[in-house]
Design an enzyme around this catalytic site. Structure first.
Site, PDB file in Angstrom:
ATOM      1  N   ASP A 294       0.782  -1.245   0.000  1.00 55.82           N
ATOM      2  CA  ASP A 294       0.000   0.000   0.000  1.00 55.82           C
ATOM      3  C   ASP A 294       0.814   1.295   0.000  1.00 55.82           C
ATOM      4  O   ASP A 294       0.489   2.226   0.742  1.00 55.82           O
ATOM      5  CB  ASP A 294      -0.962  -0.001   1.199  1.00 55.82           C
ATOM      6  CG  ASP A 294      -1.922  -1.174   1.208  1.00 55.82           C
ATOM      7  OD1 ASP A 294      -1.741  -2.101   0.417  1.00 55.82           O
ATOM      8  OD2 ASP A 294      -2.858  -1.171   2.029  1.00 55.82           O
TER       9      ASP A 294
ATOM     10  N   ASP B 135      -4.601  -0.959  -1.599  1.00 55.48           N
ATOM     11  CA  ASP B 135      -5.939  -0.838  -1.066  1.00 55.48           C
ATOM     12  C   ASP B 135      -6.769  -0.289  -2.225  1.00 55.48           C
ATOM     13  O   ASP B 135      -6.378   0.705  -2.852  1.00 55.48           O
ATOM     14  CB  ASP B 135      -5.881   0.170   0.107  1.00 55.48           C
ATOM     15  CG  ASP B 135      -6.898  -0.110   1.191  1.00 55.48           C
ATOM     16  OD1 ASP B 135      -7.384  -1.254   1.312  1.00 55.48           O
ATOM     17  OD2 ASP B 135      -7.218   0.841   1.950  1.00 55.48           O
TER      18      ASP B 135
ATOM     19  N   HIS C 162     -10.544   0.378  -2.972  1.00 51.93           N
ATOM     20  CA  HIS C 162     -11.935   0.384  -2.526  1.00 51.93           C
ATOM     21  C   HIS C 162     -12.909   0.930  -3.559  1.00 51.93           C
ATOM     22  O   HIS C 162     -12.585   1.887  -4.267  1.00 51.93           O
ATOM     23  CB  HIS C 162     -12.072   1.280  -1.287  1.00 51.93           C
ATOM     24  CG  HIS C 162     -11.300   0.825  -0.091  1.00 51.93           C
ATOM     25  ND1 HIS C 162     -11.357  -0.457   0.406  1.00 51.93           N
ATOM     26  CD2 HIS C 162     -10.473   1.511   0.745  1.00 51.93           C
ATOM     27  CE1 HIS C 162     -10.592  -0.537   1.488  1.00 51.93           C
ATOM     28  NE2 HIS C 162     -10.029   0.635   1.712  1.00 51.93           N
TER      29      HIS C 162
ATOM     30  N   SER D 104     -15.854   0.715   4.988  1.00 49.43           N
ATOM     31  CA  SER D 104     -14.878   1.270   5.939  1.00 49.43           C
ATOM     32  C   SER D 104     -14.882   2.805   5.941  1.00 49.43           C
ATOM     33  O   SER D 104     -14.197   3.420   6.757  1.00 49.43           O
ATOM     34  CB  SER D 104     -13.465   0.758   5.624  1.00 49.43           C
ATOM     35  OG  SER D 104     -12.884   1.458   4.545  1.00 49.43           O
TER      36      SER D 104
ATOM     37  N   HIS E 212     -10.699   6.808   1.171  1.00 49.74           N
ATOM     38  CA  HIS E 212      -9.285   6.721   0.786  1.00 49.74           C
ATOM     39  C   HIS E 212      -9.123   5.589  -0.213  1.00 49.74           C
ATOM     40  O   HIS E 212      -9.923   4.645  -0.224  1.00 49.74           O
ATOM     41  CB  HIS E 212      -8.407   6.449   2.031  1.00 49.74           C
ATOM     42  CG  HIS E 212      -8.701   5.135   2.660  1.00 49.74           C
ATOM     43  ND1 HIS E 212      -9.747   4.950   3.549  1.00 49.74           N
ATOM     44  CD2 HIS E 212      -8.135   3.908   2.496  1.00 49.74           C
ATOM     45  CE1 HIS E 212      -9.797   3.682   3.909  1.00 49.74           C
ATOM     46  NE2 HIS E 212      -8.840   3.021   3.292  1.00 49.74           N
TER      47      HIS E 212
ATOM     48  N   LYS F 236      -6.703  -5.174  -2.936  1.00 52.35           N
ATOM     49  CA  LYS F 236      -7.410  -5.744  -1.776  1.00 52.35           C
ATOM     50  C   LYS F 236      -8.536  -4.825  -1.313  1.00 52.35           C
ATOM     51  O   LYS F 236      -8.558  -3.645  -1.656  1.00 52.35           O
ATOM     52  CB  LYS F 236      -6.427  -6.015  -0.636  1.00 52.35           C
ATOM     53  CG  LYS F 236      -5.780  -4.776  -0.051  1.00 52.35           C
ATOM     54  CD  LYS F 236      -4.741  -5.167   0.990  1.00 52.35           C
ATOM     55  CE  LYS F 236      -4.061  -3.956   1.574  1.00 52.35           C
ATOM     56  NZ  LYS F 236      -4.936  -3.116   2.403  1.00 52.35           N
TER      57      LYS F 236
ATOM     58  N   GLU G  17     -14.389  -5.422   4.994  1.00 60.51           N
ATOM     59  CA  GLU G  17     -13.051  -4.877   5.221  1.00 60.51           C
ATOM     60  C   GLU G  17     -12.060  -6.009   5.043  1.00 60.51           C
ATOM     61  O   GLU G  17     -12.336  -7.159   5.400  1.00 60.51           O
ATOM     62  CB  GLU G  17     -12.941  -4.284   6.634  1.00 60.51           C
ATOM     63  CG  GLU G  17     -11.596  -3.630   6.928  1.00 60.51           C
ATOM     64  CD  GLU G  17     -11.156  -2.556   5.922  1.00 60.51           C
ATOM     65  OE1 GLU G  17     -10.814  -2.911   4.774  1.00 60.51           O
ATOM     66  OE2 GLU G  17     -11.162  -1.368   6.284  1.00 60.51           O
TER      67      GLU G  17
ATOM     68  N   ALA H 160      -0.028  -0.141   6.409  1.00 62.29           N
ATOM     69  CA  ALA H 160       0.380   0.448   7.667  1.00 62.29           C
ATOM     70  C   ALA H 160       0.623  -0.681   8.666  1.00 62.29           C
ATOM     71  O   ALA H 160      -0.089  -1.678   8.680  1.00 62.29           O
ATOM     72  CB  ALA H 160      -0.730   1.371   8.176  1.00 62.29           C
TER      73      ALA H 160
ATOM     74  N   CYS I 207      -2.614  -3.213   7.667  1.00 65.61           N
ATOM     75  CA  CYS I 207      -2.257  -4.142   6.593  1.00 65.61           C
ATOM     76  C   CYS I 207      -1.144  -5.104   7.005  1.00 65.61           C
ATOM     77  O   CYS I 207      -1.239  -6.312   6.784  1.00 65.61           O
ATOM     78  CB  CYS I 207      -1.836  -3.381   5.346  1.00 65.61           C
ATOM     79  SG  CYS I 207      -1.533  -4.461   3.955  1.00 65.61           S
TER      80      CYS I 207
END
Ligand code: VGL
Ligand code: ZN
Length: 242
Positions: A19, A61, A63, A69, A80, A105, A112, A140, A144
């Site tokens: 990420d 990430d 989304h 989330s 985000h 992901k 989530e 992070a 993650c």
């Protein structure tokens, strides 16, 4: 920390870079403090793993706009890494070698998924490539990274956490320390770049060639002859558009 002799890399090893996306970096929608400081370190790891013919994976990430989330749906985070937006793009400072596998992901709006091994198909890909050990760095630490490490251990991988290439969010003070402890308690080991054996001497390092438009950003590193493989010189992957 690991011994240098345990850090000889080969084709059974994978580097997972998690990420390194604009939204998780300073100026982004969900910035991780000092997240940008790990990028040069990750670039060094990528070179090392590429030269060793190890597998390299970069997660993102990714989304949908209505992800659960996000605060609008009652989740904990501001919007985000919305897929196909600038915020979801990898940092331009991240140098991904050619052949890097990109894994998206948390793409399901209803679920989530912090772990790179949750619903991504990555476990199967790693297993069929004969990967037994994964090295992980990125963002992070307290989301993650820790969740990916726990999944990887459950799935039977040896796991090395690249302690100089991770940063966390610390929504609650101590979250990062707790994540580090959880990972070690579950059999992950920590290492840093200086513990790795010296890489092969590069014989022809050139500056990256930047090409705008639809062409890839290319980095040329010529491997030593003895280690040359069919795929040849070090090249950076093309970036996703949008
Ligand atoms: C993550 C916060 C929000 C992560 C993803 O993968 O570390 N953290 N979404
Ligand atoms: Zn997210």
């Amino acid at each position: 920390m690991m011994k240098t002799s345990d850090l000889i890399l080969g084709s059974q090893d994978a580097l997972i870079i998690t990420d390194i996306q604009n939204d998780f970096l300073p100026g982004g929608a969900l910035p991780v403090k000092d997240g940008d400081l790990i990028i040069p370190v990750i670039n060094e790891y990528a070179k090392l793993f590429y030269q060793a013919n190890a597998k390299i994976v970069a997660s993102r990430d990714w989304h949908p706009l209505n992800h659960m989330s996000f605060t609008a749906q009652g989740g904990p985070w501001p919007p985000h890494c919305v897929k196909e937006t600038k915020g979801a793009q990898f940092s331009l400072d991240l140098k991904l070698p050619e052949g890097t596998e990109v894994v998206s992901k948390a793409t399901d709006p209803e679920k989530e998924a912090y772990s790179v091994l949750d619903g991504t198909g990555l476990n199967e890909k790693l297993k069929s490539a004969g990967i037994t050990r994964i090295f992980i760095g990125g963002l992070a630490t307290d989301y993650c990274i820790v969740n990916s490490v726990l999944d990887a251990r459950k799935l039977g991988f040896d796991v090395v956490v690249l302690a100089d290439a991770i940063r966390g969010i610390n929504v609650n003070p101590g979250d990062v320390d707790k994540a580090l402890e959880t990972m070690t308690q579950n059999g992950a080991v920590m290492s840093t770049l200086d513990a790795f054996p010296e890489p092969e001497t590069l014989t022809g390092v050139e500056s990256p060639v930047e090409v705008t438009g639809d062409k890839p950003l290319v980095q040329h590193y010529v491997k030593k002859k003895a280690r040359m493989r069919a795929r040849g010189s070090y090249k950076q992957v093309r970036r996703e558009r949008g």
